[in-house]
Design an enzyme around this catalytic site. Structure first.
Site, PDB file in Angstrom:
ATOM      1  N   GLU A   1       7.562   5.878  -8.562  1.00  0.00           N
ATOM      2  CA  GLU A   1       6.140   5.497  -8.628  1.00  0.00           C
ATOM      3  C   GLU A   1       5.315   6.453  -7.789  1.00  0.00           C
ATOM      4  O   GLU A   1       4.235   6.895  -8.189  1.00  0.00           O
ATOM      5  CB  GLU A   1       5.942   4.070  -8.100  1.00  0.00           C
ATOM      6  CG  GLU A   1       6.594   2.990  -8.933  1.00  0.00           C
ATOM      7  CD  GLU A   1       6.284   1.599  -8.407  1.00  0.00           C
ATOM      8  OE1 GLU A   1       5.183   1.377  -7.873  1.00  0.00           O
ATOM      9  OE2 GLU A   1       7.161   0.722  -8.520  1.00  0.00           O
TER      10      GLU A   1
ATOM     11  N   ARG B   1     -12.474 -16.656 -12.278  1.00  0.00           N
ATOM     12  CA  ARG B   1     -12.043 -15.255 -12.382  1.00  0.00           C
ATOM     13  C   ARG B   1     -13.213 -14.324 -12.721  1.00  0.00           C
ATOM     14  O   ARG B   1     -13.314 -13.214 -12.175  1.00  0.00           O
ATOM     15  CB  ARG B   1     -10.970 -15.143 -13.474  1.00  0.00           C
ATOM     16  CG  ARG B   1     -10.294 -13.788 -13.509  1.00  0.00           C
ATOM     17  CD  ARG B   1      -9.533 -13.577 -14.804  1.00  0.00           C
ATOM     18  NE  ARG B   1      -8.531 -14.577 -15.088  1.00  0.00           N
ATOM     19  CZ  ARG B   1      -7.333 -14.645 -14.497  1.00  0.00           C
ATOM     20  NH1 ARG B   1      -7.003 -13.776 -13.591  1.00  0.00           N
ATOM     21  NH2 ARG B   1      -6.478 -15.582 -14.831  1.00  0.00           N
TER      22      ARG B   1
ATOM     23  N   GLY C   1       0.777  -1.243   0.000  1.00  0.00           N
ATOM     24  CA  GLY C   1       0.000   0.000   0.000  1.00  0.00           C
ATOM     25  C   GLY C   1       0.804   1.286   0.000  1.00  0.00           C
ATOM     26  O   GLY C   1       0.267   2.345   0.318  1.00  0.00           O
ATOM     27  N   SER C   2       2.070   1.227  -0.408  1.00  0.00           N
ATOM     28  CA  SER C   2       2.841   2.482  -0.389  1.00  0.00           C
ATOM     29  C   SER C   2       2.380   3.452  -1.474  1.00  0.00           C
ATOM     30  O   SER C   2       2.425   4.671  -1.276  1.00  0.00           O
ATOM     31  CB  SER C   2       4.339   2.206  -0.497  1.00  0.00           C
ATOM     32  OG  SER C   2       4.688   1.794  -1.791  1.00  0.00           O
TER      33      SER C   2
ATOM     34  N   ASP D   1      -0.432  -5.430 -18.551  1.00  0.00           N
ATOM     35  CA  ASP D   1       0.493  -4.292 -18.529  1.00  0.00           C
ATOM     36  C   ASP D   1       0.592  -3.608 -19.892  1.00  0.00           C
ATOM     37  O   ASP D   1       1.576  -2.941 -20.198  1.00  0.00           O
ATOM     38  CB  ASP D   1       1.879  -4.696 -17.999  1.00  0.00           C
ATOM     39  CG  ASP D   1       1.799  -5.204 -16.567  1.00  0.00           C
ATOM     40  OD1 ASP D   1       1.037  -4.623 -15.789  1.00  0.00           O
ATOM     41  OD2 ASP D   1       2.468  -6.195 -16.248  1.00  0.00           O
TER      42      ASP D   1
ATOM     43  N   HIS E   1       3.003   0.455 -13.024  1.00  0.00           N
ATOM     44  CA  HIS E   1       3.807  -0.741 -13.292  1.00  0.00           C
ATOM     45  C   HIS E   1       5.285  -0.388 -13.134  1.00  0.00           C
ATOM     46  O   HIS E   1       5.738   0.633 -13.662  1.00  0.00           O
ATOM     47  CB  HIS E   1       3.534  -1.260 -14.708  1.00  0.00           C
ATOM     48  CG  HIS E   1       4.309  -2.501 -15.011  1.00  0.00           C
ATOM     49  ND1 HIS E   1       3.973  -3.731 -14.481  1.00  0.00           N
ATOM     50  CD2 HIS E   1       5.433  -2.691 -15.747  1.00  0.00           C
ATOM     51  CE1 HIS E   1       4.857  -4.631 -14.895  1.00  0.00           C
ATOM     52  NE2 HIS E   1       5.748  -4.032 -15.663  1.00  0.00           N
TER      53      HIS E   1
ATOM     54  N   SER F   1       5.994   3.155 -14.966  1.00  0.00           N
ATOM     55  CA  SER F   1       5.032   3.692 -15.932  1.00  0.00           C
ATOM     56  C   SER F   1       3.642   3.703 -15.319  1.00  0.00           C
ATOM     57  O   SER F   1       3.264   2.763 -14.616  1.00  0.00           O
ATOM     58  CB  SER F   1       4.954   2.797 -17.182  1.00  0.00           C
ATOM     59  OG  SER F   1       6.228   2.574 -17.754  1.00  0.00           O
TER      60      SER F   1
ATOM     61  N   ARG G   1      -3.837  -8.870  -9.283  1.00  0.00           N
ATOM     62  CA  ARG G   1      -4.668  -9.861  -9.971  1.00  0.00           C
ATOM     63  C   ARG G   1      -4.871  -9.444 -11.416  1.00  0.00           C
ATOM     64  O   ARG G   1      -5.030  -8.255 -11.691  1.00  0.00           O
ATOM     65  CB  ARG G   1      -6.065  -9.973  -9.328  1.00  0.00           C
ATOM     66  CG  ARG G   1      -6.092 -10.329  -7.873  1.00  0.00           C
ATOM     67  CD  ARG G   1      -5.589 -11.711  -7.576  1.00  0.00           C
ATOM     68  NE  ARG G   1      -6.332 -12.761  -8.262  1.00  0.00           N
ATOM     69  CZ  ARG G   1      -5.950 -14.030  -8.289  1.00  0.00           C
ATOM     70  NH1 ARG G   1      -4.827 -14.400  -7.696  1.00  0.00           N
ATOM     71  NH2 ARG G   1      -6.665 -14.936  -8.918  1.00  0.00           N
ATOM     72  N   ILE G   2      -4.891 -10.427 -12.297  1.00  0.00           N
ATOM     73  CA  ILE G   2      -5.200 -10.130 -13.696  1.00  0.00           C
ATOM     74  C   ILE G   2      -6.711  -9.984 -13.833  1.00  0.00           C
ATOM     75  O   ILE G   2      -7.471 -10.802 -13.298  1.00  0.00           O
ATOM     76  CB  ILE G   2      -4.651 -11.246 -14.607  1.00  0.00           C
ATOM     77  CG1 ILE G   2      -3.122 -11.173 -14.574  1.00  0.00           C
ATOM     78  CG2 ILE G   2      -5.165 -11.096 -16.031  1.00  0.00           C
ATOM     79  CD1 ILE G   2      -2.435 -12.263 -15.356  1.00  0.00           C
ATOM     80  N   LEU G   3      -7.143  -8.938 -14.507  1.00  0.00           N
ATOM     81  CA  LEU G   3      -8.573  -8.665 -14.656  1.00  0.00           C
ATOM     82  C   LEU G   3      -9.027  -9.059 -16.054  1.00  0.00           C
ATOM     83  O   LEU G   3      -8.275  -8.917 -17.027  1.00  0.00           O
ATOM     84  CB  LEU G   3      -8.830  -7.178 -14.411  1.00  0.00           C
ATOM     85  CG  LEU G   3      -8.507  -6.746 -12.968  1.00  0.00           C
ATOM     86  CD1 LEU G   3      -8.311  -5.248 -12.874  1.00  0.00           C
ATOM     87  CD2 LEU G   3      -9.599  -7.230 -12.016  1.00  0.00           C
TER      88      LEU G   3
HETATM   89  C1  GRF Z   1       4.558  -1.481  -6.918  1.00  0.00           C
HETATM   90  O1  GRF Z   1       5.893  -1.659  -7.293  1.00  0.00           O
HETATM   91  C2  GRF Z   1       3.673  -1.456  -8.135  1.00  0.00           C
HETATM   92  O2  GRF Z   1       4.260  -0.833  -9.230  1.00  0.00           O
HETATM   93  C3  GRF Z   1       3.505  -2.916  -8.404  1.00  0.00           C
HETATM   94  O3  GRF Z   1       3.347  -3.492  -7.145  1.00  0.00           O
HETATM   95  C4  GRF Z   1       4.037  -2.700  -6.173  1.00  0.00           C
HETATM   96  C5  GRF Z   1       3.028  -2.331  -5.144  1.00  0.00           C
HETATM   97  O4  GRF Z   1       3.600  -1.606  -4.083  1.00  0.00           O
HETATM   98  N1  GRF Z   1       2.413  -3.134  -9.327  1.00  0.00           N
HETATM   99  P1  GRF Z   1       2.688  -0.914  -2.992  1.00  0.00           P
HETATM  100  O5  GRF Z   1       1.673  -1.936  -2.530  1.00  0.00           O
HETATM  101  O6  GRF Z   1       2.033   0.288  -3.624  1.00  0.00           O
HETATM  102  O7  GRF Z   1       3.629  -0.525  -1.889  1.00  0.00           O
END
Ligand code: GRF
Length: 221
Positions: free
Chosen positions: A178, A69, A16-17, A149, A113, A140, A95-97
């Site tokens: 990110e 799914r 969750g960062s 992706d 991503h 990205s 999860r893949i949607l």
């Molecule tokens: C991040 O690196 C994001 O790009 C990837 O999964 C990680 C999630 O990190 N898809 P967080 O849960 O937001 O800390």
């Protein structure tokens, strides 16, 4: 520009960062959104606890409770649509949607991503960048399309791969970016500045030759 804060739903799977970075941007930088809900597919995700501590509405929809799914995707859509979001953000949602889900949110579903797409789609991007001997790597934000992706890139940030990097040091350098570009892309979206033409994202009606590459602030690496 619509002056009411835009309703947003955020989907997470783990730490969750990125969610935290969005909350921080709302509070410190007046990102004009209201997070209607944070939904996780893993009830134990630390990110859900972070969201609760931030006073946000949370919901866990455990994918393991569904036989297929499509049924999981449908439950997720129902939960999201109750909040009538203008934008749905995949902020570390692993999860893949399916196509029905992606089509339902076409043009208002965004993903972060950890690579310079189209390089290194999928998992383990940092290890793969190191193994490939890449000298540059990054993150990205893109609109979600029907391949994993894939979908038009909104903004990217590049970092160098440094001698002696391991997956931990490289991931940390990318993660800092990110946290910068995801709130930025959300801001552009809710301010009505993004459009898509011929599979390419325009910012204020313009294609930027550098594909919206955002330079890291000097002194960060
Ligand atoms: C991040 O690196 C994001 O790009 C990837 O999964 C990680 C999630 O990190 N898809 P967080 O849960 O937001 O800390």
């Amino acid at each position: 520009m619509n002056s009411a804060p835009a309703p947003v739903v955020i989907l997470i799977s783990g730490r969750g960062s990125n969610l935290q970075a969005i909350v921080q941007a709302m509070r410190a930088d007046r990102l004009p959104i209201v997070i209607r809900a944070v939904i996780g597919n893993n009830p134990a995700a630390p990110g859900l606890a972070i969201a609760r501590a931030a006073g946000l509405v949370t919901q866990a929809i455990d994918h393991r409770d569904f036989t297929d799914r499509a049924a999981f995707d449908r439950a997720l859509m129902e939960a999201i649509d109750r909040h009538e979001p203008r934008l749905v953000v995949l902020a570390g949602f692993l999860r893949i949607l399916g196509k029905a889900f992606i089509d339902h949110y076409a043009g208002r579903l965004m993903n972060i991503h950890p690579s310079l797409l189209p390089a290194f789609k999928g998992l383990d991007t940092h290890a793969r960048a190191l193994a490939a001997g890449a000298t540059r790597h990054g993150a990205s934000v893109h609109f979600v399309g029907n391949d994993v992706d894939g979908g038009p890139v909104i903004v990217q940030a590049e970092v160098p791969v440094l001698p002696g990097d391991d997956t931990g040091t490289l991931a940390a350098r990318v993660l800092a970016e990110e946290h910068r570009i995801l709130p930025l892309a959300i801001r552009w979206f809710v301010e009505g500045r993004l459009s898509v033409r011929n599979g390419q994202v325009l910012l204020d009606g313009q294609v930027r030759p550098e594909q919206h590459l955002v330079a890291a602030p000097t002194g960060t690496h």
